[in-house]
Structures are given as structure tokens and as C-alpha cells.
Design an enzyme around this catalytic site. Structure first.
Site, PDB file in Angstrom:
ATOM      1  N   ASN A   9       0.855  -1.190   0.000  1.00 43.27           N
ATOM      2  CA  ASN A   9       0.000   0.000   0.000  1.00 43.27           C
ATOM      3  C   ASN A   9       0.886   1.233   0.000  1.00 43.27           C
ATOM      4  O   ASN A   9       1.437   1.611   1.032  1.00 43.27           O
ATOM      5  CB  ASN A   9      -0.911  -0.032   1.240  1.00 43.27           C
ATOM      6  CG  ASN A   9      -1.787   1.205   1.322  1.00 43.27           C
ATOM      7  OD1 ASN A   9      -1.840   2.012   0.388  1.00 43.27           O
ATOM      8  ND2 ASN A   9      -2.486   1.378   2.440  1.00 43.27           N
ATOM      9  N   GLU A  92      -6.963   5.029   7.751  1.00 40.05           N
ATOM     10  CA  GLU A  92      -6.699   6.415   7.339  1.00 40.05           C
ATOM     11  C   GLU A  92      -7.920   7.016   6.639  1.00 40.05           C
ATOM     12  O   GLU A  92      -8.180   8.215   6.735  1.00 40.05           O
ATOM     13  CB  GLU A  92      -5.447   6.465   6.451  1.00 40.05           C
ATOM     14  CG  GLU A  92      -4.189   6.287   7.301  1.00 40.05           C
ATOM     15  CD  GLU A  92      -3.020   5.639   6.576  1.00 40.05           C
ATOM     16  OE1 GLU A  92      -3.032   5.554   5.339  1.00 40.05           O
ATOM     17  OE2 GLU A  92      -2.078   5.199   7.275  1.00 40.05           O
TER      18      GLU A  92
HETATM   19  P1  13P Z   1       2.892   0.804   7.666  1.00 48.13           P
HETATM   20  O1  13P Z   1       3.454  -0.496   7.138  1.00 48.13           O
HETATM   21  O2  13P Z   1       3.584   2.009   7.125  1.00 48.13           O
HETATM   22  O3  13P Z   1       2.777   0.772   9.159  1.00 48.13           O
HETATM   23  O4  13P Z   1       1.390   0.916   7.102  1.00 48.13           O
HETATM   24  C1  13P Z   1       0.538  -0.175   7.212  1.00 48.13           C
HETATM   25  C2  13P Z   1      -0.684   0.097   6.435  1.00 48.13           C
HETATM   26  O5  13P Z   1      -1.437   1.014   6.733  1.00 48.13           O
HETATM   27  C3  13P Z   1      -0.948  -0.747   5.266  1.00 48.13           C
HETATM   28  O6  13P Z   1      -2.215  -0.528   4.753  1.00 48.13           O
END
Ligand code: 13P
Length: 245
Positions: A9, A92
Site C-alpha cells: 500500500n 486512514e
Molecule cells: P505501515 O506499514 O507504514 O505501518 O502501514 C501499514 C498500512 O497502513 C498498510 O495498509
């Protein structure tokens, strides 16, 4: 036997050339035995799809197939450019775009009906973890999101457990925490859809997954792969995570 899944992602990171170079580089690796899907900016999906590289997913989608929704992208539009997957319910989106469980359910239903495969994201904030209400919090997210989703639809879904406090913080959840939640999620789906459906359901982990902890995390019980943010933005580090799968 569930096929392992790994998603990159990229969120709102990387401009055009860097995205394209990274996508091309990853696509040139020998094809993995597990499923590897890249979620770049929606802006680049159409062109990347024409490169015939790794399968692609979108990071978000609208809850209607078409219509007067300025600025939005529809699931049928994604499908029409050979985009296979979509993330729905990412924390998010919930946090910064006020997406609630009702909207997540609408998006999930429309995406499935449009022929997309869905990575449904769930996970608790730190306060719920601290007050030991993390299981009921995640269960409520799942119950709402899967309202009116039948067993056939479920076959096109993957669950991503992403505790909010672990995303982008460098604090990945522990083995005990991950195994407890993944086992609980599988049991919840077993209660609603039966054991066979739950046994076939892939549940992946996301939240500060990196080249140092990936191999351990992927070996935990009920973990069928990962959804990686920051550590998927760099070729060498993501390549190590792919190898760990
Ligand atoms: P991080 O690996 O940056 O913690 O993000 C995880 C995430 O939100 C994947 O969708």
C-alpha cells in the site's frame, strides 16, 4: 491450504516516475508462489495495468457504480482498466475522511457486485487495546461491513487486521496480540458463515511490518500474509519482505 497474500500500500507516496520504476522493478522479479498485489496511487493504475506487470489494486473506491459524484472513482471504472483489488475501510480513510461502518458496508457491497476483490481493513485504536475492548471493537467493524454479504461474496474478500496504533509507528503488534485477533476474526466468520468459509478466508496483518519482523509475523498462526505501507516504498526492503512470505 490458503494462498499467502502480500499487498504493497503505497498510500499518497511516490510521484509518477518513482512509482513506475518501482512497479516495473517489482514486476520483473520471478513470479512469487504467493499473491503479490501493488496498490499505487489511483492516478497511475491505468497506465500500470497496461504494462502487464503485477496485479493492481486501488486504495479506495466510491459506493455507487456511476453517477454525479465529482472527484470520485467508481468500482466499474476500476474494473474496466483491469484493476483487480480495492482496499476498503482503511483506518486512514476512517480517520481523515470520516468513513464510518455504514459507508464501508456500502462500498464493500458495490465493489463486490462490480467484480472487484476486496481487502477489508479493520483494527482498533490504542484506547481500545488499553481498555481490553479491542475484540468487541473489531467485531463491530466486521459485523457492520459484512451486512448483506453472502458466502459467495466472502470468497472475494480478504481481511486485513491493522491495529491503528501499529500503523506507521514502528510498533508492530506482538505475536500474542496478532494471534489472538486473527483467531478471533476467523472464529467470528465461522460463526456467521460456517467453518469451511472461515477456513478458506485469508486474514493478513498490517502495521509496521518490515524486513526485520516480516518472516516472524508471517509464521504466526492464522496469519496469511501482510499489507505493508512504508517498507513497501523501497525495492530492497520490500524484496526482503516478499522473500519472507
Ligand atoms: P505501515 O506499514 O507504514 O505501518 O502501514 C501499514 C498500512 O497502513 C498498510 O495498509
Amino acid at each position: 491450504m490458503r494462498k499467502k497474500f502480500l499487498g504493497a500500500n503505497w498510500k499518497m507516496n511516490l510521484a509518477y516516475q518513482k512509482s513506475k520504476d518501482l512497479y516495473t522493478e517489482l514486476s520483473s522479479l520471478s513470479p512469487p508462489s504467493s499473491e503479490l498485489v501493488i496498490f499505487p496511487s489511483t492516478l497511475f493504475l491505468s497506465e500500470f495495468a497496461s504494462l502487464n506487470g503485477l496485479p493492481l489494486g486501488a486504495q479506495d473506491v466510491h459506493f455507487e457504480t456511476y453517477g454525479a459524484f465529482t472527484g470520485s472513482v467508481s468500482p466499474l471504472q476500476l474494473k474496466s482498466i483491469s484493476c483487480e483489488y480495492v482496499l476498503i475501510g482503511h483506518s486512514e480513510r476512517r480517520q481523515y475522511f470520516n468513513e464510518n461502518n455504514v459507508l464501508v458496508n456500502l462500498k464493500l457491497k458495490c465493489a463486490i457486485q462490480s467484480g472487484l476483490k476486496v481487502i477489508f481493513c479493520c483494527g482498533e485504536p490504542y484506547e481500545n487495546r488499553k481498555s481490553s475492548t479491542h475484540l468487541s471493537f473489531v467485531l463491530a467493524q466486521i459485523k457492520a461491513a459484512f451486512n448483506e454479504i453472502n458466502e459467495t461474496d466472502l470468497k472475494n474478500c480478504i481481511i486485513a487486521y491493522e491495529p491503528i496504533w501499529a500503523i506507521g509507528t514502528g510498533l508492530n503488534a506482538s505475536q500474542v496480540e496478532i494471534e489472538e485477533m486473527h483467531g478471533f476474526i476467523r472464529e467470528s466468520f465461522s460463526n456467521s458463515y460456517g467453518t469451511d468459509a472461515a477456513d478458506g478466508l485469508r486474514i493478513i496483518y498490517g502495521g509496521s511490518c518490515n524486513q526485520d519482523n516480516a518472516s516472524a509475523i508471517f509464521s504466526y498462526k492464522d496469519v496469511d500474509g501482510g499489507l505493508v505501507g512504508a517498507a513497501s516504498l523501497d525495492f530492497e526492503s520490500f524484496q526482503k519482505i516478499i522473500t519472507a512470505l
